[in-house]
Write an enzyme that holds these catalytic residues in place. Structure first.
Site, PDB file in Angstrom:
ATOM      1  N   HIS A 132      -0.607   0.658 -10.211  1.00 38.32           N
ATOM      2  CA  HIS A 132      -1.331  -0.276  -9.334  1.00 38.32           C
ATOM      3  C   HIS A 132      -1.888  -1.446 -10.158  1.00 38.32           C
ATOM      4  O   HIS A 132      -3.095  -1.675 -10.218  1.00 38.32           O
ATOM      5  CB  HIS A 132      -2.462   0.437  -8.590  1.00 38.32           C
ATOM      6  CG  HIS A 132      -2.863  -0.270  -7.319  1.00 38.32           C
ATOM      7  ND1 HIS A 132      -3.346   0.387  -6.222  1.00 38.32           N
ATOM      8  CD2 HIS A 132      -2.856  -1.590  -6.983  1.00 38.32           C
ATOM      9  CE1 HIS A 132      -3.625  -0.478  -5.254  1.00 38.32           C
ATOM     10  NE2 HIS A 132      -3.331  -1.697  -5.703  1.00 38.32           N
ATOM     11  N   GLU A 180      -2.568   8.034  -4.043  1.00 35.25           N
ATOM     12  CA  GLU A 180      -2.950   7.494  -5.345  1.00 35.25           C
ATOM     13  C   GLU A 180      -4.269   8.109  -5.860  1.00 35.25           C
ATOM     14  O   GLU A 180      -5.211   8.212  -5.095  1.00 35.25           O
ATOM     15  CB  GLU A 180      -3.122   5.981  -5.171  1.00 35.25           C
ATOM     16  CG  GLU A 180      -2.891   5.141  -6.380  1.00 35.25           C
ATOM     17  CD  GLU A 180      -2.766   3.671  -6.007  1.00 35.25           C
ATOM     18  OE1 GLU A 180      -3.706   2.909  -6.312  1.00 35.25           O
ATOM     19  OE2 GLU A 180      -1.747   3.287  -5.399  1.00 35.25           O
ATOM     20  N   ARG A 216       0.855  -1.186   0.000  1.00 32.84           N
ATOM     21  CA  ARG A 216       0.000   0.000   0.000  1.00 32.84           C
ATOM     22  C   ARG A 216       0.891   1.237   0.000  1.00 32.84           C
ATOM     23  O   ARG A 216       1.920   1.279   0.690  1.00 32.84           O
ATOM     24  CB  ARG A 216      -0.926   0.018   1.224  1.00 32.84           C
ATOM     25  CG  ARG A 216      -2.061  -1.006   1.149  1.00 32.84           C
ATOM     26  CD  ARG A 216      -3.094  -0.596   0.109  1.00 32.84           C
ATOM     27  NE  ARG A 216      -4.219  -1.520   0.020  1.00 32.84           N
ATOM     28  CZ  ARG A 216      -4.324  -2.487  -0.883  1.00 32.84           C
ATOM     29  NH1 ARG A 216      -3.352  -2.684  -1.773  1.00 32.84           N
ATOM     30  NH2 ARG A 216      -5.402  -3.260  -0.913  1.00 32.84           N
TER      31      ARG A 216
END
Length: 325
Positions: free
Chosen positions: A291, A273, A244
């Site tokens: 991602h 993000e 993460r």
């Protein structure tokens, strides 16, 4: 109540939509839903279940007002949901565990290889006309084979990464629960007994040529890699993050990469993000992916299937196949 309406906040691949259409009582969003529309949909009584994406945030305030029976997350992680608040309010949370282990481990290895061998830089040289033929000192990188990989966390994805790294002849260290530690029995290691070495967090940081992050986002792991940790790493070390984004202090990382504190970084996730810390995209010693750890056709399809089954089960008042709380 057996006919709760399901809100699908973003398009998902088959077989998810077919499963949901068979259930029948579903709202599909043609475009990703924004925060205001999500708040309205989950508080006005129009929907009882949400099939959500990681970008859909369910904080304690929203959950206290929600008229939901449950949330089915299209992800294995669930840090977008305050699960304690969900549990307090009787809101079931489901996820999609176990299906993206290999694909994410593949991306971790890809990032190690791409950063060490400067693949993105080399590709750019060729595309921009800079390649003038073979030269002894052109685009020299670093070896992967024979180097030391440090795994922060030791769940399914970290173990899969370890197996791949061993195939490259790497030495593999791991710390199962940084920044603290815990015992790891041989039965948990399985086929990795005798092939990987358990060390504490400071040792992992200090001795790794590649430090790869595989921890969930918690209060303890937020900014696990900060300026102090970066300073303690080898100056030729490479940081890999497929976990993460907020596990890394991205501003400190930019400074460390600029100043040569560490050699490079390969990232598939980002702190805010999809925004990047200022200067990160300008650094040549980074490989930055959007991602895509789980982004294979088979994995995303299985995630869609599991999240749809979770959503339908919750909507019918049944136990979902993969329940978090």
């Amino acid at each position: 109540m057996t006919d709760r309406r399901i809100l699908v906040t973003s398009e998902i691949p088959e077989p998810g939509p077919s499963i949901l259409r068979e259930y029948g009582n579903v709202t599909f969003c043609d475009e990703p839903i924004d925060a205001d529309a999500l708040r309205t949909a989950v508080t006005d009584g129009s929907h009882g279940v949400v099939l959500a994406q990681l970008r859909d945030r369910f904080d304690a305030d929203l959950l206290s007002r929600a008229t939901l029976a449950g949330i089915s997350n299209y992800a294995v992680g669930f840090d977008n949901i305050d699960v304690d608040a969900a549990q307090r309010h009787g809101i079931v949370v489901g996820n999609t565990p176990g299906v993206l282990t290999d694909s994410t481990a593949d991306i971790a290895m890809l990032l190690m290889l791409a950063t060490a061998r400067r693949a993105v830089e080399a590709d750019r040289v060729v595309r921009t006309g800079g390649f003038q033929g073979w030269q002894p000192n052109l685009m020299l990188g670093t070896d992967v084979s024979g180097r030391t990989l440090g795994l922060a966390g030791f769940g399914r994805i970290a173990k899969a990464t370890a197996r791949r790294a061993l195939g490259f002849g790497m030495t593999v260290l791991f710390c199962p629960r940084p920044p603290s530690d815990r015992d790891v029995a041989d039965h948990e290691l399985g086929d990795l007994v005798g092939r990987v070495t358990h060390v504490d967090w400071p040792t992992l940081v200090r001795e790794s040529d590649f430090l790869s992050l595989h921890v969930p986002l918690t209060d303890d792991t937020r900014h696990l890699v900060d300026a102090d940790v970066l300073a303690a790493m080898r100056d030729d070390a490479i940081l890999i993050n497929t976990a993460r984004g907020p596990v890394v202090d991205e501003t400190a990382l930019v400074e460390a990469l600029r100043d040569g504190v560490i050699a490079a970084a390969g990232l598939d996730v980002f702190e805010r993000e999809p925004e990047l810390a200022p200067g990160l995209a300008d650094l040549p010693n980074t490989v930055l992916l959007p991602h895509v750890g789980s982004a294979t056709v088979s994995v995303r399809s299985e995630m869609a299937r599991l999240s749809a089954l979770n959503a339908v089960a919750i909507a019918r008042g049944e136990e979902p196949p993969h329940r978090v709380v």
